[in-house]
Structures are given as structure tokens and as C-alpha cells.
Design a protein around this motif. Structure first.
Motif, mmCIF file in Angstrom:
data_model
loop_
_atom_site.group_PDB
_atom_site.id
_atom_site.type_symbol
_atom_site.label_atom_id
_atom_site.label_comp_id
_atom_site.label_asym_id
_atom_site.label_seq_id
_atom_site.Cartn_x
_atom_site.Cartn_y
_atom_site.Cartn_z
ATOM 1 N N GLU A 152 0.843 -1.192 0.000
ATOM 2 C CA GLU A 152 0.000 0.000 0.000
ATOM 3 C C GLU A 152 0.883 1.248 0.000
ATOM 4 O OE1 GLU A 152 -3.170 -0.398 -0.296
ATOM 5 O OE2 GLU A 152 -3.414 -2.507 0.286
ATOM 6 N N SER A 153 0.270 2.398 -0.288
ATOM 7 C CA SER A 153 1.012 3.659 -0.274
ATOM 8 C C SER A 153 1.450 4.000 1.156
ATOM 9 C CB SER A 153 0.153 4.792 -0.845
ATOM 10 O OG SER A 153 -1.023 4.953 -0.068
ATOM 11 N N SER A 154 2.496 4.796 1.281
ATOM 12 C CA SER A 154 3.103 5.077 2.581
ATOM 13 C C SER A 154 3.405 6.558 2.745
ATOM 14 C CB SER A 154 4.399 4.272 2.722
ATOM 15 O OG SER A 154 5.135 4.677 3.860
ATOM 16 N N SER A 167 5.675 3.154 -1.505
ATOM 17 C CA SER A 167 4.816 2.162 -0.853
ATOM 18 C C SER A 167 5.590 1.334 0.162
ATOM 19 C CB SER A 167 4.191 1.234 -1.900
ATOM 20 O OG SER A 167 5.206 0.593 -2.650
#
Length: 227
Positions: free
Chosen positions: A161-163, A168
């Protein structure tokens, strides 16, 4: 007039508040910077070239873990920010030994209390296991019980997932495996991979050892900026 116990409580709250604000500001500063600010410790300078990770030649996996244990929280986040996210989640499948790292002064003790006393119910956190359940990526935490035996509890789903740290991370989400009123309902961890070149390998062997670095938080405690 405040009683001694009230003075102690007031001082404790003030210290925790100041430490929390410091950690949050530190994380925000590292996440929002696009280039290194040059305030690196002598240990961190061995690992960062420009804005990329460069594991020191000749250092073993154990040497690097020893360095990580001695780093400041700021340095650890700088390393984490630059670590890789694998293309395939299968690369982390299996069991991983784990340990808690520096979280800045008093909050290191607070993190250990939350993790070992509350999350682990008086058992020492010992790492994670990653695998599959009905073709879904599901992991679980490991805790030391009675010295040698391992107790596994607190499952999580994981995916890429994006961070807030850029691009990600492998995100570990506990929400589906916790009760509605659980302290850990909103817990989210992020994991990235630090590759350690092996000094000697054969054609059939992997050319890297892997170290997983992770950060974690709960929504009620401030979210990922307070990891």
C-alpha cells in the motif's frame, strides 16, 4: 497545593507529551523532506549515499543488526525511508525473529510496555510470521513464552500500500482480526526490506540476506506520524 503523587503524575504527563510531540515532529520532518539534510550520525553515514541505501561492504547480517540496535530513532527512520519494497510478497513468507529498536528516550520504554505487557500479555515480542490462508496474505505475531516456546497471537492481513514515507510499503492491518473495542483494532504496521549482499554465494544461492524493518502505530495514539 499539589500532593507528591499529583506532582509526579503531572511531571510524567508533561514528559510523555513532550516526547510524543518530538517524535511526531521528527517523523513529519523525515517524511516531508525530499533530500537528506546532512544531519547523519557516524553510523548512518556508512549506510546512506545521497538518498539511497548502500550497505557497507564486508558487514555481515549480524553486524548490521548490531548497528541498527545502536542507532537513534531518527537514523532508523532515515534507513526505513530508503529501504526497498519487494515486487512479490512471497519473498517475506516464513518466520522472522524480531526485536524492538530505539523509539527516543522514555518512549522506548513505553513501546516495550505496550508491546510486551499489553499486546503480548506479559510475553516478549519475538517477531512475525508471514504466510497465506485461503490464498490471502495473513500473518501473525510471535511471542516468547517460558523462555524457549513461541506463542503466536494477533493476526493481520498484509498487502503493498502507499506510505507516508514515500512510494509504498508492505502494510500490516489488524482491524479484521480484532474485536470492536480492542486497543489494537486500528493498529497498522509498515514493513520494508533491507538487502544485505552475501560475501560468498554459489550460482544456486540467493545473493542477498534480508532484514525486515518495520514501524507501527494505532489511530488513537496519533497514527503513523507517531510510529
Amino acid at each position: 497545593m499539589l500532593l507528591p503523587i499529583q506532582l509526579f503524575a503531572s511531571a510524567a504527563v508533561s514528559i510523555l507529551t513532550a516526547a510524543t510531540i518530538r517524535n511526531t515532529a521528527e517523523t513529519y520532518s523525515i517524511c516531508s523532506r525530499k533530500t537528506n539534510d546532512g544531519k547523519d550520525s557516524s553510523i548512518l553515514c556508512q549506510y546512506i549515499v545521497g538518498d539511497t541505501i548502500a550497505v557497507p561492504i564486508g558487514k555481515s547480517k549480524d553486524d548490521i543488526i548490531s548497528d541498527l540496535k545502536s542507532m537513534r530513532r531518527r537514523d532508523l527512520l532515515e534507513i526505513f525511508k530508503r529501504c526497498e519494497v519487494p515486487d512479490k510478497l512471497s519473498i517475506i513468507e516464513g518466520e522472522w525473529d524480531g526485536l524492538l529498536l530505539n523509539n527516543n528516550y522514555v518512549l522506548t520504554s513505553v513501546s516495550a510496555f505496550l508491546t510486551n505487557k499489553l499486546f503480548g500479555k506479559n510475553k516478549l515480542w519475538n517477531g512475525k510470521q508471514f504466510g497465506y490462508v485461503k490464498d490471502k496474505c495473513v500473518g501473525i505475531n510471535r511471542f516468547n513464552e517460558n523462555g524457549d516456546s513461541i506463542n503466536k497471537v494477533h493476526k493481520f492481513d498484509y498487502s503493498i500500500e502507499s506510505s507516508i514515507f514515500g512510494e509504498s510499503s508492505i502494510q500490516l492491518n489488524y482491524s479484521k482480526h480484532q474485536g470492536l473495542l480492542s486497543l489494537w483494532k486500528t493498529m497498522v504496521d509498515e514493513v520494508r526490506v533491507l538487502k544485505v549482499p552475501r560475501v560468498e554465494t554459489t550460482e544456486a544461492e540467493e545473493k542477498f540476506d534480508l532484514i525486515l524493518l518495520g514501524v507501527g502505530s494505532m489511530a488513537w495514539s496519533g497514527g503513523m506520524y507517531y510510529c
